[in-house]
Write a protein that holds these residues in place. Sequence first.
Motif, PDB file in Angstrom:
ATOM      1  N   GLU A  11       0.824  -1.204   0.000  1.00 32.87           N
ATOM      2  CA  GLU A  11       0.000   0.000   0.000  1.00 32.87           C
ATOM      3  C   GLU A  11       0.863   1.261   0.000  1.00 32.87           C
ATOM      4  OE1 GLU A  11      -2.482  -0.560   3.384  1.00 32.87           O
ATOM      5  OE2 GLU A  11      -3.844  -1.974   2.372  1.00 32.87           O
TER       6      GLU A  11
ATOM      7  N   GLY B 273       1.010   4.129  -2.997  1.00 35.56           N
ATOM      8  CA  GLY B 273       0.520   5.432  -2.566  1.00 35.56           C
ATOM      9  C   GLY B 273       1.250   6.573  -3.245  1.00 35.56           C
ATOM     10  N   PRO B 274       0.906   7.805  -2.887  1.00 36.64           N
ATOM     11  CA  PRO B 274       1.485   8.973  -3.563  1.00 36.64           C
ATOM     12  C   PRO B 274       2.987   9.118  -3.377  1.00 36.64           C
ATOM     13  CG  PRO B 274       0.176   9.625  -1.643  1.00 36.64           C
ATOM     14  CD  PRO B 274      -0.107   8.186  -1.871  1.00 36.64           C
ATOM     15  N   ASP B 275       3.520   8.570  -2.276  1.00 30.18           N
ATOM     16  CA  ASP B 275       4.956   8.692  -2.028  1.00 30.18           C
ATOM     17  C   ASP B 275       5.710   7.404  -2.346  1.00 30.18           C
ATOM     18  OD1 ASP B 275       4.606  11.309  -1.051  1.00 30.18           O
ATOM     19  OD2 ASP B 275       4.078  10.547   0.926  1.00 30.18           O
ATOM     20  N   GLY B 276       5.050   6.499  -3.060  1.00 31.48           N
ATOM     21  CA  GLY B 276       5.658   5.197  -3.311  1.00 31.48           C
ATOM     22  C   GLY B 276       6.941   5.257  -4.112  1.00 31.48           C
TER      23      GLY B 276
END
Length: 391
Positions: free
Chosen positions: A313, A317-320
């Motif tokens: 997750e 996510g946006p910072d992956g």
Amino acid sequence: MPVLTTGPRDPTGPRHLTLDNGLQLVGVRRPGSPLAALRLRIDVGSADEAPGEHGLAHVLEHLVVRCSMGGGRVADGALVEAATGRPHTSYDALVRTGDIATAGDVLGAAFRQLKPDTRDLADELAAIRRERAQRTADVRWRVQEAMFAALCPDTPYAHPVLGDPGTVDGLTPEAVHRFHSRWYHPSRATLVIGSDRVDEELAALAERARLWAPGHPRTESRAAAPPPDGHAVVSEAVGAGRRAVAVGFTESGTTCDADAGLALARRSVRAARGIDVLRLRLRSHTCTWVMLSATDESAAVRSVAAALRAVRELLLGPDGAALLRTEALIPELRSAEHIQQSVADASDASDASDGIPASRPTTVTGVGEVADVIARWQRRFAAALPEVPAT
């Protein structure tokens, strides 16, 4: 006449040289390095031992260093490091570039006929008994060995590398000599070198190898029974209501650890949740497992599944992409600069179908690929206990 080639996918990649006696030479370029790393991998391990031979491959490793390699000292101090596993036995040396030829001669001595005297054998068996006592005192080692036994029933992969104490203690110099003669042949070996001038060094080693690689015929085939596809969870009580737990699975047709997606997935999970996903290539199969402490086996499997789900997750996510770059990609690129690691990767890659290691990642373009690897691990680990949900 040997032929020098490069892999078709990367003209700057490892150089491959096959000698007439079957010895595989592999060169890895390390521009500017003042050191050279060499690894001799012999394709014989504990999985090649027949009943009554359990532990012989490991005993052989000790005696080759002691007797054939004269203690394993190269030039003015570097020592050969040796290790026996289920699929292979390896001998490693890290030396100055000026000592490459000497190191090659030391490693090549592994192919000389081995006829230890009774004193050498007794001394090494005493050392192995001490090693066994240290290993068996470690609960993680005991649980890991129990996991392999559960994953690989009725196959040569099930018994420990250290073998059976009664068999080992009863070995004779003649039994050691016979085992060595059957298995230690150049056609079963790969010698990898990492150095600044790899083409020149490979050519020089090829000429010297004709002197230290004998031509006795290869007569023995590899272990026939592969480990089955499957999963296992084993544990042992360690006190205070806790257990040491190993959860693992085997699968066929998977790539080696040099694969970029697998390497980045391992680093991501380790960085984000402190879980080390261990992998071992068992020739046609790969074993993947984790070790952890938990109240019981069910709690351990649930903990692993939850940790993998959380890491996936995070990556999606946006910072992956930033997480993957800082916690996995950059450390992976730094490890690629380590000369001994690059030689080990090239040695492992000889198990692959084309003998060419996968490229190291250079950019973060595969967040989804890494997340898919973690999702597959999550499903496979959860399958060890049916009551644990796979997603």
